[in-house]
Structure formats: C-alpha cells, structure tokens
Scaffold this active site. Structure first.
Site, PDB file in Angstrom:
ATOM      1  N   LYS A   1       0.836  -1.201   0.000  1.00 35.24           N
ATOM      2  CA  LYS A   1       0.000   0.000   0.000  1.00 35.24           C
ATOM      3  C   LYS A   1       0.872   1.253   0.000  1.00 35.24           C
ATOM      4  CE  LYS A   1      -3.818  -1.882   2.789  1.00 35.24           C
ATOM      5  NZ  LYS A   1      -4.911  -1.736   1.823  1.00 35.24           N
TER       6      LYS A   1
ATOM      7  N   ARG B   1     -10.111 -11.632   2.084  1.00 34.40           N
ATOM      8  CA  ARG B   1     -11.002 -12.640   1.494  1.00 34.40           C
ATOM      9  C   ARG B   1     -10.360 -14.027   1.542  1.00 34.40           C
ATOM     10  NH1 ARG B   1     -11.247  -9.409  -4.082  1.00 34.40           N
ATOM     11  NH2 ARG B   1     -11.025  -7.703  -2.593  1.00 34.40           N
TER      12      ARG B   1
HETATM   13  N1  BES Z   1      -8.059  -3.861   4.470  1.00 35.91           N
HETATM   14  C1  BES Z   1      -8.229  -3.462   3.139  1.00 35.91           C
HETATM   15  C2  BES Z   1      -9.547  -2.726   2.891  1.00 35.91           C
HETATM   16  C3  BES Z   1      -9.750  -1.404   3.576  1.00 35.91           C
HETATM   17  C4  BES Z   1      -9.570  -0.229   2.888  1.00 35.91           C
HETATM   18  C5  BES Z   1     -10.196  -1.337   4.878  1.00 35.91           C
HETATM   19  C6  BES Z   1      -9.784   0.976   3.514  1.00 35.91           C
HETATM   20  C7  BES Z   1     -10.415  -0.135   5.499  1.00 35.91           C
HETATM   21  C8  BES Z   1     -10.226   1.026   4.815  1.00 35.91           C
HETATM   22  C9  BES Z   1      -8.192  -4.666   2.200  1.00 35.91           C
HETATM   23  O1  BES Z   1      -7.402  -5.719   2.596  1.00 35.91           O
HETATM   24  C10 BES Z   1      -7.650  -4.176   0.895  1.00 35.91           C
HETATM   25  O2  BES Z   1      -6.528  -3.772   0.870  1.00 35.91           O
HETATM   26  N2  BES Z   1      -8.485  -4.197  -0.141  1.00 35.91           N
HETATM   27  C11 BES Z   1      -8.111  -3.769  -1.425  1.00 35.91           C
HETATM   28  C12 BES Z   1      -8.534  -4.848  -2.380  1.00 35.91           C
HETATM   29  C13 BES Z   1      -7.967  -4.732  -3.748  1.00 35.91           C
HETATM   30  C14 BES Z   1      -6.481  -4.932  -3.748  1.00 35.91           C
HETATM   31  C15 BES Z   1      -8.607  -5.791  -4.590  1.00 35.91           C
HETATM   32  C16 BES Z   1      -8.836  -2.461  -1.716  1.00 35.91           C
HETATM   33  O3  BES Z   1      -9.988  -2.316  -1.331  1.00 35.91           O
HETATM   34  O4  BES Z   1      -8.221  -1.588  -2.309  1.00 35.91           O
HETATM   35 ZN    ZN Z   2      -5.381  -5.597   1.949  1.00 35.26          ZN
END
Ligand code: BES
Ligand code: ZN
Ligand code: ZN
Length: 497
Positions: free
Chosen positions: A276, A350
């Site tokens: 990230k 997931r």
């Molecule tokens: N933990 C994150 C989702 C999240 C985003 C929670 C903002 C709280 C606030 C999750 O694991 C994630 O990173 N999701 C990605 C998925 C993508 C890579 C398919 C996302 O939502 O960007």
């Molecule tokens: Zn994630």
C-alpha cells in the site's frame, strides 16, 4: 458502573441529569423540585432541548441539576451520542455519583421508549469513559464513571422500574464489551498480534461462559487452513485461528437457532508485496474490525445469556512483506480444496475468510452464516461512513439485518450479489482469482469471491464494514475504533427468538 433504580422522592440527589425533548418543555413541572431557584422561568427562557444541548439549572454543592436536550423523537444512536458527548465534555466536573432523572420526558410514558432511552443513555455514559491513551505513561485522568466506586442512580416512577433496570443493565453490559473491543481495534499492529486476539477470547470465554479454542500454527497446518497460512507467510508472528462456541447455561435439549460468525482478523495490513501507499497506512492497524465485532458479539451474547447456539471464528494474521511472503501470480490452496490465483496480495482478507467460512460450514453446519470484514476500499467509496455494505441472496436475512441495524444505529445497506459478476473472478490457471483486476465493483467482486467458499449456503450474508468499524468518532484527534457490529449482531440474534 453500579446501577441503582429508585423512585424520585423529594430528596436531593448528587448531580441530577434530566433528559428532555423540546416538546417536553411546555408541560414540564419543576415546581418544588429545587429548593433555591425558580426553575420554570429559567427553563423557558434559556433551554431549547435540541439534540446535545445542556443547561445547568442549580449549581450549589448539594444540588446540581443539569437539563440535557435529546432532540425530538431521538433514535438509539442520537441518545447514545448525546450522553457520551455530555459525559466526555464534562469529564472534569462529574464525580463518581450520577443521577439520571427520567420523569420529565414524555419518553418515560411508554415501555418501549423508556427502554430505548435508558439503554442508549447508559450505553453512552459507559462509552464516555473510553480512554484512547492506551500506551500513555503519564497524565492519565481516569473518568469518574470508570472508577470502581462509580454509581448511576436512575430515578423513575414505579410503572416501568423493571423495564428500566433491565435496559440499564443491558446498556452497561454492551458498553463494557464495546470498550474492550475498541481497545483491540485501536491497538497497533505490534501490540494486538494474532496471539492477543486468541488470548482475549480465552479470557472472555472463561469469564462469561463460552468455549474457546485457539489453533496454533501446527494445528492450523494439520487442519489444512492453507489460505490463512499463505497470508501469514510474510509475517513475523504466528497466525491464530480462534474457534468459539456458546450455548446458554439452561439450554437443556431445547432447539436453538444455530448461528455462525466469521470475522476478518488482519492485525495489520501492509498490502504485502502489492504494498500500500505510505499515507494513512498506520490506520491499517484497524483491519481486524470484523474480528472485534465477532469477539464482542460472543461476549455480549454470553453476558445476556441469549437463547441461541452461537459459533464465532476468527482467522488472524498480519499481512506483511518478506522474502517468504506470497507473490502476485502465486497459486495457493485453501481449506475447501479450491485453488486460488493471487493477483493482488492486498486482497488478503477474502483469503483468510474463505478458510474461516469453509471451516465453519463444514464443521458446524450453522443455519445462518454471517461474516464481517473491513474488506474493501470500494465499499467505503460507495457508502462513505454511514453504513456497512451487506451482501446476500436471502432477502429475508437482509431485511432482518437492516432492521437490527436501524434499531441500533449500526446500519447496513444491500449491494447485489448477481451471478453476472462471477466471471470477474475467473482465473485461467486456478479455480478462482483473488482480485478482478478491474477498477469497478470491487466490494461486489470481493463478495462473489467469498460466496465461492460458502457451498451455496442458503442463509449466508457478508458485511463489508470497512467504512464503519474505524473512523472519525468526534472523540479522538485521529480516526479511531467505533465499536461497530456488536450492537447490530446482538440485536439481530435477539430478534431471531
Ligand atoms: N483492508 C483493506 C480494505 C480497507 C480499505 C479497509 C480501507 C479499510 C479502509 C483490504 O485488505 C484491501 O486492501 N483491499 C483492497 C482490495 C484490492 C487490492 C482488490 C482495496 O480495497 O483496495
Ligand atoms: Zn489488503
Ligand atoms: Zn485488509
């Protein structure tokens, strides 16, 4: 906080709080209430009773009367907020003895309304004691209502004393569980590690009477929870797989609804190799809001001895970067036996939920399966911070969850689970891929991925709570835990029976 229920006799009480709606003002009779002041005049001239307003009426040492406005026809969430804010704002003036006088609002004339008012007010007072300074070593001020000597006396006419007592005890029980899970969500990734979530469940289970088993890495491996192990490969901490089971003490042979919950317990989400951006990454300590909701629901259900058979599963790990971490393109196995192509290692929640859901379904065969997860940024972009996104093909289940959310202010709203979205997750090389690769419908394709591991369960719902588990609460400088989920789920369980 000790709770006492008393009749409003003509004694003076230490610090009296009187909740009122605007429409209560005209008919309120304060004659003879205070010995020293002409209250009716003061009230009429300077108090609107609008939501979260307050007026100090009599300010002597022996008699302090504060009117607190709750607005017209307030919801549970409104009342909770008013009382939490009041007791946070007046932390320095309050002491351990507080009196809540319920005879001046017309809400007290109706069993349902006085129950709502009492439960929400006590819940709010309890949450006002939250201390976010978990690791501060000095300048700690303990909230007077958090002290062991603190007592809340509720003054109410005879008619509804029993209802008020039950509601107050429930509001306090709920509040103390919420405080405890807020600590977990606010704790950083180097403190709330998987083992700590497991220990929380063991301690809570011992104290409130439910069974907890925490699988070690060895047991996770022998059980075949491959997707959890895959996410854990980049971690310096051992994974944990927490299995909790509750039945009421007097269950006997009664047929109870069997409900299974799974909560995402990612104790820190760096994104893994698909790392990230650095901005706001510290907030990813909150990526176990789903786990916290499940843990809290186990605890509160046991405290209240609800007539349900409840199973809670929390797969826990962080998602970190290491030479051993899973990489985009890798193909992994899962508990269900289905293979998964990893497109993006940041879609890790997931993966561990897939194992949690498949395990829950196979080992416990629950009538209803719910999972909660801070799963996608997409759900936050869709709904902001007002509600969780709910997915289910079972309309009745969605309706029950919506009703429970509306009643508690922990709301959800549905998004579609149409099969037209399934091909977003098709993989060339494995049974499914973990990310569609498309910039659209991210929360929906994540839900379709999870559905693949539920074996077409007829009563399954997925709640994406990324926008509501953690946010601007108004009670901390940065984003912080909201305690979301416990209220929603316990209300849902209460309505089942
Ligand atoms: N933990 C994150 C989702 C999240 C985003 C929670 C903002 C709280 C606030 C999750 O694991 C994630 O990173 N999701 C990605 C998925 C993508 C890579 C398919 C996302 O939502 O960007
Ligand atoms: Zn994630
Ligand atoms: Zn995550």
């Amino acid at each position: 906080m000790k709770i006492k229920i008393k009749h409003p006799a003509k004694t003076t009480w230490p610090l009296v709080i009187i909740p009122m709606m605007p429409r209560d003002l005209a008919s309120a009779n304060f004659k003879n209430f205070s010995k020293k002041e002409d209250l009716p005049k003061k009230i009429i001239s300077s108090f609107s009773a609008k939501k979260a307003t307050c007026l100090l009426l009599a300010g002597s040492q022996t008699e302090q009367i504060i009117l607190v406005g709750i607005g017209e026809d307030p919801t549970y969430k409104d009342i909770l907020f008013v009382f939490r804010k009041f007791a946070v704002d007046h932390k320095k003036q309050l002491n351990t003895k507080l009196t809540l006088h319920l005879s001046f609002t017309s809400m007290a004339k109706n069993a349902q309304k006085i129950t709502l008012l009492t439960a929400a007010a006590v819940n709010g007072l309890q949450l006002s004691t939250y201390d976010i300074g978990l690791y501060k070593t000095h300048d700690k001020i303990v909230h007077p209502l958090a002290k062991s000597t603190s007592t809340l006396t509720i003054l109410v006419d005879k008619t509804f004393q029993n209802e008020v007592e039950d509601a107050a005890l429930e509001g306090a029980a709920k509040g103390s569980t919420q405080l405890s899970i807020m600590d977990l969500v606010n704790a950083p990734g180097n403190k709330a590690i998987p083992e700590v979530l497991g220990q929380w469940a063991i301690n809570s289970g011992k104290r409130f009477g439910y069974k907890t088993t925490v699988f070690s890495k060895k047991k996770i491996t022998s059980t075949g929870l491959h997707a959890l192990l895959a996410v854990n490969r980049g971690s310096e901490y051992m994974p944990a797989f927490v299995v909790m089971e509750y039945k009421p003490k007097n269950a006997g042979k009664k047929k109870l609804p069997k409900v299974g919950l799974v909560g995402k317990g990612v104790t820190f989400d760096t994104g893994g190799i698909s790392i990230k951006g650095h901005q706001n990454m510290h907030y990813m300590k909150s990526d176990m809001g789903g786990a916290a909701a499940v843990l809290g629901t186990m605890e509160l259900t046991a405290k209240l001895q609800l007539p349900v058979h409840l199973i809670g599963i929390v797969p826990a790990t962080d998602n970190c970067v290491d030479a051993t971490a899973i990489k985009p393109g890798d193909v992994i196995n899962s508990y269900s036996g289905k293979t998964i192509e990893i497109i993006d290692t940041d879609a890790e929640g997931r993966l561990i939920l897939a194992d949690g859901l498949a395990y829950l379904n196979k080992k416990f065969n629950p009538e209803i399966m719910l999972d909660l997860a801070t799963l996608t940024g997409s759900s936050v972009r869709t709904f902001g911070y007002q509600c969780g996104a709910a997915f289910s093909k079972n309309e009745q289940l969605i309706a029950q969850l919506t009703a429970a959310g509306d009643a508690t202010g922990e709301r959800i709203w549905p998004l579609p689970l149409w099969d037209d979205y399934q091909n977003h997750m098709d993989s060339d090389v494995a049974d499914i891929k973990n990310f569609s690769g498309r910039p659209v419908a991210g929360a929906i394709s994540a839900a379709k991925f999870l559905e693949f591991f539920t074996n077409k369960h007829p009563q399954w719902a997925h709640l994406d709570i990324a926008g509501v588990a953690f946010g601007d609460t108004g009670f901390s400088k940065q984003k912080s835990a909201t305690g979301y989920g416990v209220g929603l789920l316990v209300e849902f369980l209460k309505n089942l029976v």
